[in-house]
Design a protein around this motif. Structure first.
Motif, short mmCIF file in Angstrom:
data_model
loop_
_atom_site.label_atom_id
_atom_site.label_comp_id
_atom_site.label_asym_id
_atom_site.label_seq_id
_atom_site.Cartn_x
_atom_site.Cartn_y
_atom_site.Cartn_z
N SER A 1 1.12 -6.93 4.53
CA SER A 1 1.02 -8.10 3.23
C SER A 1 2.17 -8.36 3.78
N LYS A 2 3.23 -8.36 4.22
CA LYS A 2 4.41 -8.53 4.78
C LYS A 2 5.61 -7.24 6.27
N GLN A 3 6.17 -8.30 6.86
CA GLN A 3 6.36 -7.91 8.11
C GLN A 3 7.29 -7.08 7.98
N ASN A 4 7.42 -5.79 9.32
CA ASN A 4 7.55 -4.48 8.79
C ASN A 4 8.17 -4.53 10.40
N ASP A 5 9.76 -3.94 10.68
CA ASP A 5 10.09 -3.56 11.89
C ASP A 5 9.50 -3.00 12.64
N PHE A 6 8.83 -1.79 11.50
CA PHE A 6 8.76 -0.10 11.57
C PHE A 6 7.48 -0.62 12.47
N VAL A 7 6.50 -0.67 11.95
CA VAL A 7 4.55 -1.07 11.72
C VAL A 7 5.17 -1.81 13.49
N GLU A 8 5.43 -2.95 13.45
CA GLU A 8 5.40 -3.82 14.24
C GLU A 8 5.34 -3.13 15.50
N ASP A 9 7.22 -2.80 15.67
CA ASP A 9 7.45 -1.87 16.66
C ASP A 9 6.60 -0.89 17.32
N PHE A 10 6.24 -0.23 16.84
CA PHE A 10 4.47 0.89 16.97
C PHE A 10 4.12 -0.27 17.82
N CYS A 11 2.58 -1.32 16.96
CA CYS A 11 2.08 -1.83 17.62
C CYS A 11 2.10 -2.35 18.97
N HIS B 1 0.93 -1.07 -0.13
CA HIS B 1 0.26 0.20 0.29
C HIS B 1 0.79 1.23 0.12
N ASN B 2 2.22 1.12 -0.07
CA ASN B 2 2.98 1.83 -0.08
C ASN B 2 2.71 3.32 0.95
N ASN B 3 2.35 2.54 2.64
CA ASN B 3 2.32 3.85 3.63
C ASN B 3 2.71 3.45 4.90
N ILE B 4 3.40 3.07 4.90
CA ILE B 4 4.34 3.07 6.43
C ILE B 4 4.73 4.44 6.20
N ASN B 5 4.54 4.83 6.50
CA ASN B 5 4.90 6.75 7.12
C ASN B 5 3.98 7.27 8.23
N ASN B 6 4.89 8.30 8.82
CA ASN B 6 4.03 9.21 9.94
C ASN B 6 2.78 9.43 9.95
N GLU B 7 2.59 9.96 8.80
CA GLU B 7 0.84 10.59 8.33
C GLU B 7 0.01 9.05 8.89
N THR B 8 0.12 7.11 8.70
CA THR B 8 -0.99 6.51 8.95
C THR B 8 -0.71 6.40 10.11
N LYS B 9 0.66 6.59 11.14
CA LYS B 9 0.93 5.60 12.22
C LYS B 9 0.29 7.64 13.59
N HIS B 10 -0.08 8.84 12.83
CA HIS B 10 -0.64 10.03 13.19
C HIS B 10 -2.23 9.35 13.38
N ASN B 11 -3.10 8.62 12.50
CA ASN B 11 -4.24 8.30 12.17
C ASN B 11 -4.76 7.16 12.70
N VAL B 12 -3.55 6.09 13.30
CA VAL B 12 -3.98 5.20 13.70
C VAL B 12 -3.75 5.57 15.77
N CYS B 13 -2.67 6.86 15.60
CA CYS B 13 -2.75 7.16 17.28
C CYS B 13 -4.20 7.87 17.21
N SER B 14 -4.43 8.72 16.83
CA SER B 14 -6.19 8.92 16.68
C SER B 14 -6.87 7.77 17.09
N ALA B 15 -7.18 6.73 16.02
CA ALA B 15 -7.52 5.86 16.57
C ALA B 15 -8.45 5.48 17.92
N LEU B 16 -6.49 5.04 18.11
CA LEU B 16 -6.70 4.85 19.79
C LEU B 16 -7.18 5.78 20.65
N ASN B 17 -6.93 6.95 20.61
CA ASN B 17 -6.89 7.73 21.47
C ASN B 17 -8.27 7.58 21.78
N PHE B 18 -9.19 8.14 20.79
CA PHE B 18 -10.75 8.04 20.59
C PHE B 18 -11.72 6.41 21.55
#
Length: 268
Positions: free
Chosen positions: A149-159, A119-136
């Motif tokens: 669809s593929k392991q990514n350390d950045f995303v896993e560490d964030f989760c 999806h080419n969306n491993i970036n700070n924008e997606t991280k910000h939006n996920v944080c918003s969902a968690l806060n709500f």
């Protein structure tokens, strides 16, 4: 899925995937969206949601082949679904092209973000939006997960970081299933087929009103009716739907999409 393991003495329409729009702000090369975008009128969307809730529906995904937050009417649609007493489920690419993301979140019970290299969306924008969902979600019974669809350390560490007042976010890594003979990057599913219960409790409505039995029937091979010609109840209890239920019970796969189902839930 909330209904997947339920036992039914007779079919009951509990879940509806309603394609309010097939528009998306991404252009992923693996996406099965139709070549021409479609949008269902808001008055028709509300009529379908109301009818679905009235006949005993419980959960709804007001999207199918598009991105819900690419539809400027998303707040109105999601709010109306909640007002009708439905649990609202959403999949999203975690973008916010119209700046409506936070206004939508109070009306969502379950949200799954697709965040990965495809999806080419491993970036700070997606991280910000996920944080918003968690806060709500602190103020309601909201469930949040991330699919990749593929392991990514950045995303896993964030989760798994444990920040944002949550222990962790579920992180599910699954290869995309094979969708064509020329697809060399996706998983080929093996294993025996099992009974598919989707026609017992689920139906999909495309933005042109056509209905199918399965959320991966991207090309509408299992067409069972159209909401502009018949009611949801008439379609769900109609002959075409019943034939598919009988096929499934006899392990007969009547169309190509059923014979080569790309959904893991169809295999042991």
């Amino acid at each position: 899925m909330l209904h997947e393991n339920k036992t039914f003495t007779e079919p009951k329409l509990l879940h509806l995937d309603l394609e309010t729009s097939s528009i998306c702000n991404f252009s992923c090369n693996f996406c099965p969206r139709p070549k021409e975008n479609g949008t269902m009128p808001i008055e028709d969307i509300k009529c379908i949601i109301k009818e679905f809730a009235y006949q005993g529906g419980e959960t709804i995904k007001p999207f199918w082949r598009g991105e819900i937050f690419a539809d400027k009417r998303a707040v109105e649609i999601l709010k109306y679904a909640k007002e009708c007493g439905l649990k609202v489920m959403i999949n999203s690419n975690a973008s916010d092209p119209h700046g409506i993301y936070k206004d939508c979140l109070p009306f969502i019970d379950w949200i799954s973000f697709s965040i990965d290299e495809q999806h080419n969306n491993i970036n700070n924008e997606t991280k910000h939006n996920v944080c918003s969902a968690l806060n709500f979600s602190k103020y309601g019974a909201k469930e949040v997960e991330i699919q990749a669809s593929k392991q990514n350390d950045f995303v896993e560490d964030f989760c798994l970081s444990g920040d944002y007042h949550f222990e962790s976010i579920p992180y599910k890594v699954d290869l995309p299933t094979k969708r064509s003979d020329t697809d060399n990057e996706s998983e080929v599913i093996t294993g025996e087929r099992k009974y598919c219960g989707f026609p017992d409790w689920r139906m999909i409505v495309a933005c042109n009103g056509d209905c199918t039995i399965c959320c991966v029937d991207w090309d509408m091979q299992n067409l069972v009716g159209n909401v502009y010609k018949n009611s949801l109840t008439e379609i769900f209890n109609g002959r075409a739907m019943q034939e598919f239920r009988d096929y499934m019970k006899d392990n007969i796969f009547a169309t190509d999409i059923c014979k080569h189902c790309p959904s893991r839930s169809a295999y042991v």
